[in-house]
Motif scaffolding. Sequence first.
Motif, PDB file in Angstrom:
ATOM      1  N   ASP A  39       0.859  -1.181   0.000  1.00 55.80           N
ATOM      2  CA  ASP A  39       0.000   0.000   0.000  1.00 55.80           C
ATOM      3  C   ASP A  39       0.893   1.227   0.000  1.00 55.80           C
ATOM      4  N   VAL A  40       0.405   2.312  -0.572  1.00 56.93           N
ATOM      5  CA  VAL A  40       1.135   3.580  -0.546  1.00 56.93           C
ATOM      6  C   VAL A  40       0.185   4.622   0.018  1.00 56.93           C
ATOM      7  N   TRP A  56       4.315  15.796   6.412  1.00 59.96           N
ATOM      8  CA  TRP A  56       3.628  14.837   5.549  1.00 59.96           C
ATOM      9  C   TRP A  56       4.594  13.758   5.078  1.00 59.96           C
ATOM     10  N   TRP A  57       4.122  12.531   5.040  1.00 59.75           N
ATOM     11  CA  TRP A  57       4.956  11.386   4.699  1.00 59.75           C
ATOM     12  C   TRP A  57       4.276  10.494   3.665  1.00 59.75           C
ATOM     13  N   GLN A  66       9.239   2.427   7.391  1.00 60.89           N
ATOM     14  CA  GLN A  66       9.566   2.533   5.963  1.00 60.89           C
ATOM     15  C   GLN A  66       8.814   3.729   5.386  1.00 60.89           C
ATOM     16  N   VAL A  67       9.537   4.675   4.813  1.00 60.12           N
ATOM     17  CA  VAL A  67       8.934   5.844   4.165  1.00 60.12           C
ATOM     18  C   VAL A  67       9.730   6.167   2.913  1.00 60.12           C
ATOM     19  N   ASP A  89      15.055  11.237   3.177  1.00 62.61           N
ATOM     20  CA  ASP A  89      16.240  11.796   3.833  1.00 62.61           C
ATOM     21  C   ASP A  89      17.167  12.495   2.840  1.00 62.61           C
ATOM     22  N   GLY A  90      16.674  12.706   1.620  1.00 59.91           N
ATOM     23  CA  GLY A  90      17.452  13.377   0.589  1.00 59.91           C
ATOM     24  C   GLY A  90      17.036  14.830   0.436  1.00 59.91           C
ATOM     25  N   PRO A  91      17.540  15.474  -0.594  1.00 61.31           N
ATOM     26  CA  PRO A  91      17.196  16.882  -0.840  1.00 61.31           C
ATOM     27  C   PRO A  91      15.782  17.015  -1.407  1.00 61.31           C
TER      28      PRO A  91
END
Length: 99
Positions: A39-40, A56-57, A66-67, A89-91
């Motif tokens: 699921d997303v 927001w995730w 897990q995201v 966790d990136g730009p």
Amino acid sequence: AKDCSDESICDVLNGTFVPDGAHHGKPVWRKHDTAKGLDVLIYFWDERDGADLAGWWFGPMVGGDQVWAYNPSVVSATPPASQWNVPHDGPVDGLFNVA
């Protein structure tokens, strides 16, 4: 959700989302189709666990470890259109948007 720089994450995030309940006072959105068997969801997390987790995730379950993407907006009533960190966790990915 559509477009992003990381194709493997794009495959998971791209698609049509429908409302599916609420969490921390804001709507949860579920992708119409699963991605890679998962699921997303797009969901909001408030500041109860610290300001660095608020926002927001995108993830397979609300509050899970897990995201895939993150937006630090705490004022938006719905998922923000832009300024998403993809991966989480990136730009900020200037191509990725939620419409």
